[in-house]
Write a protein that holds these residues in place. Structure first.
Motif, PDB file in Angstrom:
ATOM      1  N   VAL A 270       0.831  -1.201   0.000  1.00 55.40           N
ATOM      2  CA  VAL A 270       0.000   0.000   0.000  1.00 55.40           C
ATOM      3  C   VAL A 270       0.869   1.257   0.000  1.00 55.40           C
ATOM      4  CG1 VAL A 270      -1.647   1.348   1.351  1.00 55.40           C
ATOM      5  CG2 VAL A 270      -1.984  -1.105   1.060  1.00 55.40           C
ATOM      6  N   LEU A 271       1.929   1.259   0.780  1.00 57.52           N
ATOM      7  CA  LEU A 271       2.824   2.421   0.802  1.00 57.52           C
ATOM      8  C   LEU A 271       3.467   2.635  -0.562  1.00 57.52           C
ATOM      9  CD1 LEU A 271       4.532   1.967   4.292  1.00 57.52           C
ATOM     10  CD2 LEU A 271       2.787   3.641   3.665  1.00 57.52           C
ATOM     11  N   ALA A 272       3.812   1.529  -1.232  1.00 55.76           N
ATOM     12  CA  ALA A 272       4.398   1.652  -2.571  1.00 55.76           C
ATOM     13  C   ALA A 272       3.368   2.197  -3.560  1.00 55.76           C
ATOM     14  CB  ALA A 272       4.925   0.292  -3.038  1.00 55.76           C
ATOM     15  N   VAL A 273       2.121   1.749  -3.450  1.00 53.39           N
ATOM     16  CA  VAL A 273       1.062   2.283  -4.314  1.00 53.39           C
ATOM     17  C   VAL A 273       0.880   3.776  -4.063  1.00 53.39           C
ATOM     18  CG1 VAL A 273      -1.404   2.216  -4.825  1.00 53.39           C
ATOM     19  CG2 VAL A 273      -0.148   0.086  -4.530  1.00 53.39           C
ATOM     20  N   PHE A 274       0.887   4.181  -2.789  1.00 52.92           N
ATOM     21  CA  PHE A 274       0.780   5.598  -2.438  1.00 52.92           C
ATOM     22  C   PHE A 274       1.935   6.392  -3.037  1.00 52.92           C
ATOM     23  CE2 PHE A 274       1.957   9.112   0.383  1.00 52.92           C
ATOM     24  CZ  PHE A 274       0.764   9.807   0.465  1.00 52.92           C
ATOM     25  N   LEU A 321       3.973  16.393  -3.473  1.00 47.42           N
ATOM     26  CA  LEU A 321       3.094  15.319  -3.913  1.00 47.42           C
ATOM     27  C   LEU A 321       2.204  15.778  -5.058  1.00 47.42           C
ATOM     28  CD1 LEU A 321       4.044  14.327  -1.087  1.00 47.42           C
ATOM     29  CD2 LEU A 321       1.793  13.262  -0.817  1.00 47.42           C
ATOM     30  N   GLN A 322       2.070  14.904  -6.057  1.00 42.36           N
ATOM     31  CA  GLN A 322       1.215  15.154  -7.211  1.00 42.36           C
ATOM     32  C   GLN A 322       0.412  13.897  -7.513  1.00 42.36           C
ATOM     33  OE1 GLN A 322       3.558  16.407 -10.560  1.00 42.36           O
ATOM     34  NE2 GLN A 322       4.546  18.075  -9.463  1.00 42.36           N
ATOM     35  N   GLY A 323      -0.661  14.070  -8.255  1.00 37.70           N
ATOM     36  CA  GLY A 323      -1.433  12.896  -8.626  1.00 37.70           C
ATOM     37  C   GLY A 323      -2.675  12.743  -7.776  1.00 37.70           C
ATOM     38  N   THR A 324      -2.963  11.514  -7.379  1.00 39.25           N
ATOM     39  CA  THR A 324      -4.193  11.230  -6.645  1.00 39.25           C
ATOM     40  C   THR A 324      -3.907  10.357  -5.427  1.00 39.25           C
ATOM     41  OG1 THR A 324      -4.619   9.261  -7.990  1.00 39.25           O
ATOM     42  CG2 THR A 324      -5.587  11.341  -8.743  1.00 39.25           C
ATOM     43  N   LEU A 325      -4.867  10.330  -4.529  1.00 40.47           N
ATOM     44  CA  LEU A 325      -4.783   9.465  -3.353  1.00 40.47           C
ATOM     45  C   LEU A 325      -5.416   8.121  -3.695  1.00 40.47           C
ATOM     46  CD1 LEU A 325      -5.782  11.923  -0.483  1.00 40.47           C
ATOM     47  CD2 LEU A 325      -3.492  11.125  -1.073  1.00 40.47           C
ATOM     48  N   PRO A 326      -4.692   7.019  -3.564  1.00 38.80           N
ATOM     49  CA  PRO A 326      -5.242   5.714  -3.944  1.00 38.80           C
ATOM     50  C   PRO A 326      -6.205   5.181  -2.886  1.00 38.80           C
ATOM     51  CG  PRO A 326      -3.040   5.431  -3.060  1.00 38.80           C
ATOM     52  CD  PRO A 326      -3.295   6.919  -3.090  1.00 38.80           C
ATOM     53  N   ASN A 327      -7.150   4.385  -3.324  1.00 40.06           N
ATOM     54  CA  ASN A 327      -8.088   3.761  -2.389  1.00 40.06           C
ATOM     55  C   ASN A 327      -7.402   2.740  -1.488  1.00 40.06           C
ATOM     56  OD1 ASN A 327     -10.382   5.173  -3.206  1.00 40.06           O
ATOM     57  ND2 ASN A 327     -10.818   3.731  -4.855  1.00 40.06           N
ATOM     58  N   GLU A 328      -6.265   2.221  -1.946  1.00 39.86           N
ATOM     59  CA  GLU A 328      -5.553   1.220  -1.149  1.00 39.86           C
ATOM     60  C   GLU A 328      -5.134   1.744   0.218  1.00 39.86           C
ATOM     61  OE1 GLU A 328      -5.238  -0.194  -5.334  1.00 39.86           O
ATOM     62  OE2 GLU A 328      -5.173   1.733  -4.310  1.00 39.86           O
ATOM     63  N   ILE A 329      -5.100   3.057   0.381  1.00 40.70           N
ATOM     64  CA  ILE A 329      -4.676   3.627   1.656  1.00 40.70           C
ATOM     65  C   ILE A 329      -5.601   3.186   2.786  1.00 40.70           C
ATOM     66  CG2 ILE A 329      -6.018   5.765   1.602  1.00 40.70           C
ATOM     67  CD1 ILE A 329      -3.425   7.202   2.464  1.00 40.70           C
ATOM     68  N   GLY A 330      -6.806   2.763   2.437  1.00 42.55           N
ATOM     69  CA  GLY A 330      -7.741   2.279   3.440  1.00 42.55           C
ATOM     70  C   GLY A 330      -7.348   0.954   4.050  1.00 42.55           C
ATOM     71  N   SER A 331      -6.323   0.311   3.506  1.00 43.92           N
ATOM     72  CA  SER A 331      -5.863  -0.965   4.057  1.00 43.92           C
ATOM     73  C   SER A 331      -4.811  -0.805   5.146  1.00 43.92           C
ATOM     74  CB  SER A 331      -5.307  -1.845   2.928  1.00 43.92           C
ATOM     75  OG  SER A 331      -6.330  -2.173   2.007  1.00 43.92           O
ATOM     76  N   LEU A 332      -4.409   0.432   5.435  1.00 43.63           N
ATOM     77  CA  LEU A 332      -3.512   0.687   6.566  1.00 43.63           C
ATOM     78  C   LEU A 332      -4.388   0.833   7.814  1.00 43.63           C
ATOM     79  CD1 LEU A 332      -1.065   3.234   4.882  1.00 43.63           C
ATOM     80  CD2 LEU A 332      -0.754   0.769   5.180  1.00 43.63           C
TER      81      LEU A 332
END
Length: 626
Positions: A270-274, A321-332
């Motif tokens: 998840v951190l890598a996706v972020f 930071l640029q871009g978007t916040l991924p939904n995967e962050i909800g897995s932390l």
């Protein structure tokens, strides 16, 4: 030239005897040939009945029988290998000179096979043609002397009887049939290949990965799919890049078979996706992400972990930071604080995955470029106490499900585009203390249920489209510290009960359509520092202020106030700004202002009806120059 047929009747005795012998020998071979011919015809007519296309071996015709039948002109021969045909009854015309048939052309009418078994030999006198009738059909073989004889080809020409021609035709039919079948197979195969190529091209167009995974990678992919619903097989997505990093480049070389548990793999993924989703490799100002352990003594920049190496906080302030916040962050799932501020190029919607963070206490996503509305999933993060989404491009209404956030204390939505009514009734079921809704498009009126927010200390509604009157029972909010209703469309009088707000420090009702007089209770409020009632339609006189007042700013401009300057102004020892322009005040500017020379920094008395001379004491107010 004379054309002869087999019915001429001009045989000599030797040829007649040889013919009878030849016919007997041919009939002897007939049954064998018939059996083989029947098998061959079945293969030609229905190839599916045979397992292969191997024809019978060479069928030899007895040389003496053929020699006798043809009067010794044709040599003994055999039917071409791999072809079986029906026998033909041939008779040689007696009067045909062998030297004149050096280059015989054989023309065969396509035979139509039948079950006729009788041998019919007939001939017809014609102009140089010899007709031979098939014993199994009515088809005729025409032997026609060709033009331009050649001695070199004489024997070869005469050595090819009509059955050879027919065998060639049947062989050609078999070859054509085989070609059709092979072509059909190739076409079908080509279609399948084209479909496969189309699928491959479509997958390539979509960027779908087509690589066989190792057992380790398969186990990791199974874990990744519990977090990411999309993007793992699509190249150039943050999910794909994070997956490839863990597969190939991650220094820890984590596997799903180790005792670290899936949680650690998920956290690192998840951190890598972020990191990739916010353009870490290109735009982050400085970081040590993707190097070593994320929770070691040198934690990755912006991360805070607990003693179990579980991420509890992510915080970035103007870090590029640029871009978007991924939904995967909800897995932390153990995260308690998520603060990302001052990144104008951080765009897109608020991640709905944040709603899964049941332990989240603080969410700060302000001064960014976020769009869309507040996802309804966010209201499921019921442990949230602090939400700050100010200075984005958010819009939409506040859902009534906000009442589920029973622990909510601060909601700051300044400078967005939210609209609709303020769900005061739902806020009453929370622990709201700070409600900042300024600079949006909220509309409607404030209901009387506002008094059901006893914990409310900061209530800012500046620059909205609110209408109606200020609820009379608003004075029950005795814990109120700051109340700002600037630039709305509130009408009516100012409730006297506001004077009961003993904790009130900041009161601003500027830019409405308020009428009536200024409640004298304001003048007796000891903690009030800021009183801004400018740009309304207030009338009456300025009230007398208590000697214990701590007012520093009085803004009463652009109203319809009358009377003279109250002597009580000299008691305001902390007054810094007195703004009374654009009213109907009259009289002289008294020397009482000289008592404010040490604190007063701004004095605005224009557009009134004052008379007389300016007092000399004004010249000694050196702070006014500031």
């Amino acid at each position: 030239m004379t054309h002869l047929s087999v019915s001429c009747g001009e045989y000599d005795e030797r040829q007649k005897e040889n013919r009878d012998d030849a016919i007997r020998m041919i009939k002897k071979e007939e049954k064998k040939r018939d059996k083989i011919c029947s098998t061959f015809l079945q293969k030609v007519e229905d190839p599916r009945k045979s397992e292969s296309w191997e024809y019978p071996d060479v069928i030899s015709v007895h040389s003496s029988a053929i020699s006798s039948l043809t009067g010794g002109v044709y040599p003994s021969h055999s039917v071409m290998r791999n072809h079986q045909i029906d026998d033909w009854e041939l008779r040689r015309c007696r009067n045909v000179d062998s030297s004149k048939v050096s280059d015989t052309e054989y023309n065969l009418h396509t035979p139509k096979l039948s079950n006729a078994t009788s041998t019919e030999i007939s001939s017809k006198e014609s102009s140089g043609n010899c007709l031979v009738k098939n014993r199994r059909s009515d088809s005729m073989l025409t032997l026609k002397p060709a033009r331009g004889t050649s001695a070199e080809r004489d024997i070869f020409s005469r050595s090819k009887p009509s059955n050879y021609r027919l065998s060639m035709r049947w062989g050609a039919l078999g070859v054509i049939t085989a070609i059709i079948i092979i072509a059909s197979v190739l076409v079908a195969s080509n279609k399948g290949s084209k479909k496969l190529n189309h699928d491959e091209l479509e997958q390539e167009r979509k960027g779908v990965e087509q690589v066989k995974l190792t057992p380790r990678e398969q186990a990791l992919m199974k874990i990744f799919r519990t977090v990411s619903t999309d993007g793992l097989e699509k190249k150039d997505t943050p999910q794909y890049q994070a997956k490839e990093w863990i597969f190939d480049s991650d220094q820890l070389k984590l596997t799903a078979l180790e005792t670290i548990g899936d949680e650690r793999i998920i956290q690192r993924y998840v951190l890598a996706v972020f990191y990739y989703s916010t353009n870490g490799p290109e735009s982050w100002k400085s970081n040590n992400w993707l190097e070593g352990d994320e929770c070691s003594n040198l934690c990755w920049t912006g991360i805070n972990c607990n003693d179990d190496n579980i991420v509890q906080a992510i915080s970035f302030d103007n870090a590029g930071l640029q871009g978007t916040l991924p939904n995967e962050i909800g897995s932390l799932t153990m995260m308690e604080n998520l603060i990302i501020k001052n990144h104008p190029l951080l765009v897109g919607n608020i991640s709905s995955g944040i709603g899964k963070l049941k332990l989240l206490v603080q969410l700060g996503l302000y001064n960014n470029g976020l769009t869309g509305g507040i996802p309804v999933e966010l209201y499921l993060a019921t442990n949230l106490r602090y939400i700050n989404l100010q200075n984005n491009h958010l819009e939409g209404k506040l859902a009534v499900t906000i009442e589920q956030m029973r622990n909510l204390e601060k909601l700051i939505l300044f400078n967005n585009r939210f609209n609709g009514r303020i769900p005061v009734k739902q806020f009453a079921r929370t622990k709201i203390r700070f409600l900042g809704l300024s600079n949006n498009d909220f509309s409607g009126s404030l209901p009387n249920q506002i008094s059901n927010l006893p914990r409310l200390k900061y209530f800012h509604l500046k620059n909205n489209k609110l209408t109606g009157t200020i609820p009379l029972n608003i004075g029950r909010l005795t814990n109120m510290i700051s109340l700002n209703f600037d630039n709305n469309n509130f009408r009516g009088s100012i409730p006297n009960k506001i004077g009961n707000m003993n904790q009130l420090i900041f009161l601003s009702l500027h830019g409405n359509i308020l009428t009536g007089s200024i409640p004298f209770e304001f003048a007796s409020t000891e903690n009030l520092r800021m009183l801004n009632l400018g740009a309304n339609k207030l009338s009456g006189e300025i009230p007398s202020f208590s000697p214990d007042s701590n007012l520093t700013h009085i803004h009463l401009f652009q109203n319809k106030l009358q009377g003279t300057l109250p002597l009580s102004l000299s008691h305001l020892k902390k007054l810094e700004v007195l703004f009374l322009s654009s009213n109907r005040l009259h009289g002289k500017i008294e020397s009482i202002l000289s008592d404010l020379k040490d604190t007063l920094q701004g004095l605005y008395l224009s557009d009134n009806k004052f008379t007389g001379l300016l007092p000399n004491q004004l010249c000694g107010m050196v702070n006014l120059s500031k």
